[in-house]
Scaffold this motif. Structure first.
Motif, PDB file in Angstrom:
ATOM      1  N   ASP A   1     -41.247   5.670  26.797  1.00  0.00           N
ATOM      2  CA  ASP A   1     -42.359   6.620  26.887  1.00  0.00           C
ATOM      3  C   ASP A   1     -41.857   8.057  26.780  1.00  0.00           C
ATOM      4  O   ASP A   1     -42.516   8.915  26.173  1.00  0.00           O
TER       5      ASP A   1
ATOM      6  N   SER B   1     -44.193   8.418  33.760  1.00  0.00           N
ATOM      7  CA  SER B   1     -43.631   7.105  33.440  1.00  0.00           C
ATOM      8  C   SER B   1     -42.150   7.072  33.762  1.00  0.00           C
ATOM      9  O   SER B   1     -41.435   8.059  33.573  1.00  0.00           O
TER      10      SER B   1
ATOM     11  N   PRO C   1     -47.375  10.661  29.501  1.00  0.00           N
ATOM     12  CA  PRO C   1     -47.766   9.980  30.735  1.00  0.00           C
ATOM     13  C   PRO C   1     -46.649  10.035  31.775  1.00  0.00           C
ATOM     14  O   PRO C   1     -45.468  10.031  31.437  1.00  0.00           O
TER      15      PRO C   1
END
Length: 458
Positions: A219, A214, A212
């Motif tokens: 993450d 991020s 993602p």
């Protein structure tokens, strides 16, 4: 400390109460002639060439300052030519010298052209000489799709071995090897006795991981899971078993891979592995979000993983420690305004990595003798650089003077590498490099006296 002799002085002696000789810190007196150690007196016993000419100068190192072999960093991305705005030979080698590094081995990317042919090697060597060097420089060749026939000529030209990626390298001109191409290259390398050094991450595992957009460091770590390393290393070990080629695992970050490497060694397979200063001194829990100066692939993982890497190093599963110095411009590093999926990955640690590692080792009760083996003798052996990495008669007079009682405040803007970005920025490290000697020359900090090296043994 009495002054180190001027440039041009070819005969001198160094005397110190703490010199690392044969794995032990002990009083010693070194005699240096024409850049090499010609005699070594330890505890009243002298070994040497028997020459009797008096030295031009005697340097007495102050009590408390330790004399170690110059650091050999076998994993450095200089990027010149082609991406010299990211890093260049003049700036990289000056940073190296300031950090006690007297020899680097340059990776075959991210320069353009990459070092995948002898012709490209000559281009890179010419660029290095034109830039000026503050330390000695050797070179890795590259193994990419379609260049199997170039590997032996590169080996004959003196490269230390061949770098390959098992996943996307991040630059289009340096393709990665799939399983079949890896075996093809390893088979060829085994035929002439070469060495493959491997960026081991599994592209299928990486593709399946979440990516993602991020700013959260957690993450980013999830996008480069431990399994990417363990899967790739397991496959590499199988290929080594099938081909008999020597292979070295680069920048191992996941402690979950240690058992694989240990079992391969127990089996007698010719496999070695390294980790990096930043994996041993930094931890994911301490990394702020939206801080791309900490982004590297594979990533810095958690404290428990860091402790396990230290255990693997002490147990001999990991063989050496390097910087993987891989800088980029601020534009590339800060791309995405904190989105770690967009920022360029790489840690700029060439100048401060040794000091950071020595400080962390000291905190853990690990002596400089062991640290020096991991950062000097072992990398020199891996890269085939005889005469480097040890204080011994006949070796180059490459020395680092290190003061454990001093401190090193790290400010990115004060570092000598080209772009002032550093994961170590703001730290105050225990210990400091207070002098560097390259082949008997008094101080490499501002000079351009480095040489190009070729592999000197298998």
């Amino acid at each position: 400390m009495s002054a180190l002799p001027d440039v041009g002085v070819t005969s001198w002696e160094l005397s110190s109460r703490q010199v690392l000789v044969d794995g032990e810190l002990q009083p010693a007196r070194l005699r240096i002639e024409d850049g090499r150690i010609v005699s070594l007196a330890v505890g009243g016993e002298e070994a040497g060439s028997g020459e009797e000419a008096p030295p031009a100068a005697v340097v007495r190192v102050p009590d408390g300052v330790v004399v170690l072999p110059g650091v050999v960093d076998s994993h450095v991305h200089v990027n010149e030519p082609g991406r010299t705005q990211w890093e260049g030979f003049a700036t990289a080698t000056r940073a190296a010298a300031l950090g006690g590094v007297t020899t680097i081995v340059d990776m075959p990317l991210n320069s353009i052209p990459p070092t995948t042919t002898v012709e490209a090697l000559r281009v890179k060597q010419a660029a290095a000489l034109a830039a000026g060097l503050s330390c000695d420089v050797a070179f890795w060749g590259g193994a990419v799709p379609g260049n199997t026939a170039e590997l032996e000529p590169l080996w004959d030209a003196g490269v230390s071995g061949f770098k390959c990626f098992l996943a996307d390298s991040g630059v289009p001109e340096f393709g990665h090897l799939d399983g079949a191409l890896l075996r093809e290259a390893l088979g060829e390398i085994a035929r002439f006795g070469g060495l493959m050094v491997v960026h081991a991450e599994d592209p299928a595992v990486l593709a399946a991981a979440p990516h993602p957009s991020s700013r959260a460091y957690g993450d980013f770590v999830l996008s480069r899971p431990d399994e990417a390393e363990t899967s790739a290393i397991a496959g590499l070990i199988d290929a080594v078993r099938d081909t008999g080629a020597r292979a070295h695992v680069l920048h191992l970050s996941s402690a979950r891979a240690l058992d694989l490497v240990a079992k391969a060694k127990d089996e007698g397979l010719p496999v070695t592995a390294e980790t990096c200063h930043h994996y041993l001194t930094l931890a994911a829990e301490d990394i702020p979000d939206a801080s791309p100066q900490f982004k590297c692939c594979p990533p810095i993982r958690d404290r428990g993983n860091r402790d396990a890497l230290w255990e693997g190093l002490e147990a001999g599963i990991l063989d050496l420690v390097v910087s993987d110095h891989s800088p980029a411009t601020a534009t590339e590093k800060l791309r995405g305004d904190g989105d770690l999926q967009q920022a360029w990955g790489g840690i700029s640690g060439l100048q401060v990595g040794f000091t950071a590692l020595a400080a962390e080792a000291r905190r853990r009760g690990i002596g400089l003798d062991r640290v020096s083996r991991w950062v000097s003798a072992a990398p020199a052996a891996l890269a085939g650089l005889a005469g480097k990495g040890r204080i011994a008669v006949g070796h180059d007079a490459d020395l680092v003077l290190y003061d454990p009682a001093a401190t090193t405040p790290v400010r990115a803007e004060d570092l000598a590498h080209r772009n002032p970005i550093s994961a170590y920025d703001g730290l105050v490290l225990e210990g400091a490099v207070v002098g560097t000697v390259l082949r008997g020359t008094r101080d490499t900090r501002g000079g351009a006296r480095g040489r190009l090296l070729e592999r000197t043994h298998v």
